[in-house]
Design an enzyme around this catalytic site. Structure first.
Site, PDB file in Angstrom:
ATOM      1  N   GLU A 285       0.824  -1.214   0.000  1.00 18.12           N
ATOM      2  CA  GLU A 285       0.000   0.000   0.000  1.00 18.12           C
ATOM      3  C   GLU A 285       0.851   1.253   0.000  1.00 18.12           C
ATOM      4  OE1 GLU A 285      -2.535   2.205  -0.705  1.00 18.12           O
ATOM      5  OE2 GLU A 285      -3.694   0.520   0.065  1.00 18.12           O
ATOM      6  N   ASP A 289       1.071   4.090  -2.855  1.00 22.07           N
ATOM      7  CA  ASP A 289       0.770   5.494  -2.574  1.00 22.07           C
ATOM      8  C   ASP A 289       1.919   6.399  -3.008  1.00 22.07           C
ATOM      9  OD1 ASP A 289      -1.586   4.648  -1.426  1.00 22.07           O
ATOM     10  OD2 ASP A 289      -0.981   5.016   0.636  1.00 22.07           O
ATOM     11  N   ASP A 375     -13.073  -0.434  -1.858  1.00 21.53           N
ATOM     12  CA  ASP A 375     -12.979  -1.480  -2.892  1.00 21.53           C
ATOM     13  C   ASP A 375     -14.105  -2.503  -2.793  1.00 21.53           C
ATOM     14  OD1 ASP A 375     -10.619  -0.189  -3.421  1.00 21.53           O
ATOM     15  OD2 ASP A 375      -9.306  -1.830  -2.826  1.00 21.53           O
ATOM     16  N   SER A 494      -6.975   2.560  -3.805  1.00 17.63           N
ATOM     17  CA  SER A 494      -5.671   2.950  -3.267  1.00 17.63           C
ATOM     18  C   SER A 494      -4.756   3.483  -4.360  1.00 17.63           C
ATOM     19  CB  SER A 494      -4.992   1.755  -2.603  1.00 17.63           C
ATOM     20  OG  SER A 494      -5.473   1.570  -1.307  1.00 17.63           O
ATOM     21  N   ASP A 535     -16.625  11.899 -18.307  1.00 17.20           N
ATOM     22  CA  ASP A 535     -17.837  11.409 -17.665  1.00 17.20           C
ATOM     23  C   ASP A 535     -17.934   9.899 -17.852  1.00 17.20           C
ATOM     24  OD1 ASP A 535     -20.266  11.209 -16.450  1.00 17.20           O
ATOM     25  OD2 ASP A 535     -21.387  12.317 -17.970  1.00 17.20           O
ATOM     26  N   VAL A 536     -17.998   9.162 -16.757  1.00 18.38           N
ATOM     27  CA  VAL A 536     -18.082   7.700 -16.808  1.00 18.38           C
ATOM     28  C   VAL A 536     -19.563   7.322 -16.814  1.00 18.38           C
ATOM     29  CG1 VAL A 536     -17.457   5.542 -15.674  1.00 18.38           C
ATOM     30  CG2 VAL A 536     -15.890   7.508 -15.581  1.00 18.38           C
ATOM     31  N   GLY A 553     -23.386  12.702 -16.000  1.00 17.30           N
ATOM     32  CA  GLY A 553     -23.260  13.598 -14.863  1.00 17.30           C
ATOM     33  C   GLY A 553     -22.759  12.848 -13.637  1.00 17.30           C
ATOM     34  N   ASP A 555     -22.609  10.421 -10.503  1.00 21.05           N
ATOM     35  CA  ASP A 555     -23.247   9.155 -10.138  1.00 21.05           C
ATOM     36  C   ASP A 555     -22.528   8.546  -8.941  1.00 21.05           C
ATOM     37  OD1 ASP A 555     -21.010   7.448 -11.169  1.00 21.05           O
ATOM     38  OD2 ASP A 555     -21.737   8.075 -13.137  1.00 21.05           O
TER      39      ASP A 555
END
Length: 579
Positions: A285, A289, A375, A494, A535-536, A553, A555
């Site tokens: 981790e 990072d 997650d 992460s 936009d996903v 938009g 979500d």
């Protein structure tokens, strides 16, 4: 228990007899704190194979008492005002010195709480620099005497744990000082949000090519390459335990890529005698990072500070101390948190109340905490990602309205290696039946902030909605990092949060580190200029027919989507964005 601690505890009752003023007794009028009974019937069903007996009076216990800000309402107003251009105090950020003068508990309040702890049998009492947290060692007996609650054992997966079976209380004479008592449970702890896996070969799909990326490649993919590096901006990373291995791996990463040496340091944030060794479960981790932040930042940052929580601290009290230290130091503009745990548990044990004060102070100081949304898709509290129909839940501290919550996408590239498309990150169930997907939804405990009041989404959020934005989080398109002598490909939110931190660090450097907490600006900017984001609109964060779906938009799986950083940088130059 160490012999010195035993000797100190044996000596304490003599002091109690001499100073009866603050000690609890039969006539004490108890008042509740924000630490509720952790062992409710729901908790017992969720965690306990069978209830156990009350902890023996002499069993060691460690607590962190969270003190009340003197005027939390005024602090909240200030935090909002410094990010609102129409306010007279816009951009007049609070300093730790002014916080201590105007908002921190008084020295007299602290003295009274310290005296109360000491008289009830606690030792090794430490007060944080900003007087917000007081840590102490004691026993189950001293906890019961001081806070009117027993610690009860429960068994889970063969492990014996403890938690408070009643709300933590204090005498009414301390009701204006004590907010919550942390460390009374060690049943649930924060977990990292990294999703490691094997190196994957490029794979073609309808949305584009699915493949892993070196950390330095993300800047080009999100159109940040033309921004200045983050050479003028300091960044923090919250860790559990030390980061010696991560620091070594970061040095190898920069050398391997012919980058300038990163000035990295570690700050021990809790008990001076605590455990700050490297936690092997967390090393990937901290590698993810640090290397992702540096990569997204263009290979340079001014300084990287690992704020290390004490591994031995009870429950998640060590993390609270780490957050508080980062704010008290006011040394870094951006703080990455790739950690989280069930929001309901954090509320029950008093962590939400304690840390909301800390995050609010950070916003007032112009600092930004960036937190991985999680997650577990829509199921953070359901045994960490095991689907439970329409019973949805969130991760803390991502659900705080005073942090930026960053969700995950699957990032696809085109034939020339550039940005092609993103969908909601959702790997489905693993072999154990756990869901791996971008966590999103709305809080059951934290209010909806003003900048989310105009969200047009169904169902309408009744609390703080998560996430705010998203970046790549899929293991299959994740970061290829160096970890303890080997290369590995890692995804999860992460990865998403450090990418946001690295990109925002470049924006900070480009604007003289003048940007404050950007949440309200992000929502206003994207609502008026949708081209700022990718936009996903495809995918969901649940399983089967459950969970939330992406749409045009904002979500629940991905927030506004991911930034086109070149467009955002241009927007910031011509608008009062977070400054």
């Amino acid at each position: 228990m160490k012999s010195t601690l035993k000797a100190a505890l044996l000596a304490i009752p003599l002091a109690v007899a001499a100073l009866p003023t603050y000690a609890a007794n039969a006539t004490t009028r108890w008042v509740p704190t924000a630490t509720h009974a952790f062992l409710t019937s729901t908790q017992l069903r969720a965690f306990a194979e069978r209830p156990q007996l009350e902890a023996a009076a002499g069993e060691p216990a460690h607590v962190v008492v969270s003190m009340k800000v003197r005027d939390f309402g005024k602090l909240r107003d200030l935090a909002a005002a410094v990010t609102r251009p129409s306010e007279p105090s816009y951009h007049q950020f609070l300093t730790p010195e002014v916080f201590l003068e105007k908002f921190a508990p008084t020295a007299r309040q602290v003295e009274r709480v310290v005296a109360y702890l000491r008289q009830n049998g606690f030792v090794n009492i430490e007060v944080s620099k900003n007087r917000m947290l007081i840590s102490a060692d004691g026993t189950a007996g001293t906890v019961k005497a001081a806070f009117n609650t027993p610690l009860t054992h429960i068994s889970r997966n063969g492990r014996l744990m403890h938690a408070n079976a009643a709300p933590a209380q204090v005498p009414d004479t301390l009701s204006d000082s004590v907010l919550s008592v942390l460390g009374l449970q060690n049943v649930t702890r924060a977990h990292t949000m990294a999703r490691p896996g094997p190196r994957t070969a490029p794979k073609s799909a309808a949305a584009g090519v699915e493949q892993g990326h070196a950390p330095l490649e993300f800047a080009a993919l999100y159109h940040a390459s033309d921004l200045p590096t983050a050479a003028q901006t300091s960044v923090g990373i919250i860790t559990i335990g030390g980061a010696a291995q991560a620091s070594d791996d970061l040095a190898h990463f920069t050398s391997m890529n012919n980058l300038p040496t990163i000035k990295a340091s570690t700050v021990r944030t809790g008990n001076p005698g605590g455990d700050y060794s490297d936690d092997q479960e967390g090393q990937v981790e901290w590698d993810l990072d640090s290397q992702s932040i540096v990569g997204a930042a263009g290979g340079e940052i001014k300084e990287l500070v690992f704020y290390a929580a004490d591994l031995a601290a009870s429950g998640n009290s060590g993390l609270t101390q780490a957050f508080n230290q980062a704010v008290t130091d006011n040394r870094v503009r951006l703080i990455n948190v790739s950690l989280g745990w069930c929001e309901a548990d954090a509320y029950s044990d008093g962590t939400v109340a304690a840390e909301e004060q800390i995050f609010t102070a950070a916003v007032a100081q112009g600092q930004t905490f960036s937190v991985s949304s999680g997650d577990e898709g829509a199921y953070e509290c359901n045994n960490r990602g095991y689907p439970d129909g329409s019973t949805y839940s969130l991760s803390w501290p991502a659900s705080s309205p005073n942090v930026i919550a960053v969700g995950g996408t699957t990032l696809y590239t085109n034939s020339s290696g550039g940005y092609a498309n993103e969908t909601v990150w959702n790997e489905g169930l693993d072999q154990n039946g756990k869901l791996w997907a971008s966590t999103g939804g709305f809080s059951a405990y934290l209010p909806k902030p003003s900048w989310q009041h105009s969200l047009n989404i169904s169902p309408a959020p009744t609390g703080r909605a998560v996430p705010d934005v998203s970046f790549d989080g899929a293991q299959s398109t994740g970061a290829i990092i160096y970890a303890a002598g080997q290369s590995m490909q890692v995804g999860g939110t992460s990865l998403s949060s450090p990418l946001f931190v690295g990109f925002m660090a470049r924006l900070q450097s480009a604007n003289g580190n003048s940007l404050g907490f950007p949440a309200s600006s992000i929502y206003a900017a994207v609502a008026s200029t949708p081209s700022l984001v990718h936009d996903v609109t495809s995918g969901n964060n649940g399983y089967g027919r459950y969970g939330y779906r992406a749409r045009r938009g904002w979500d629940y799986p991905t927030g506004w989507g991911s930034f086109d950083m070149a467009k955002l940088a241009a927007y910031v130059k011509s608008h009062p964005f977070a400054r």
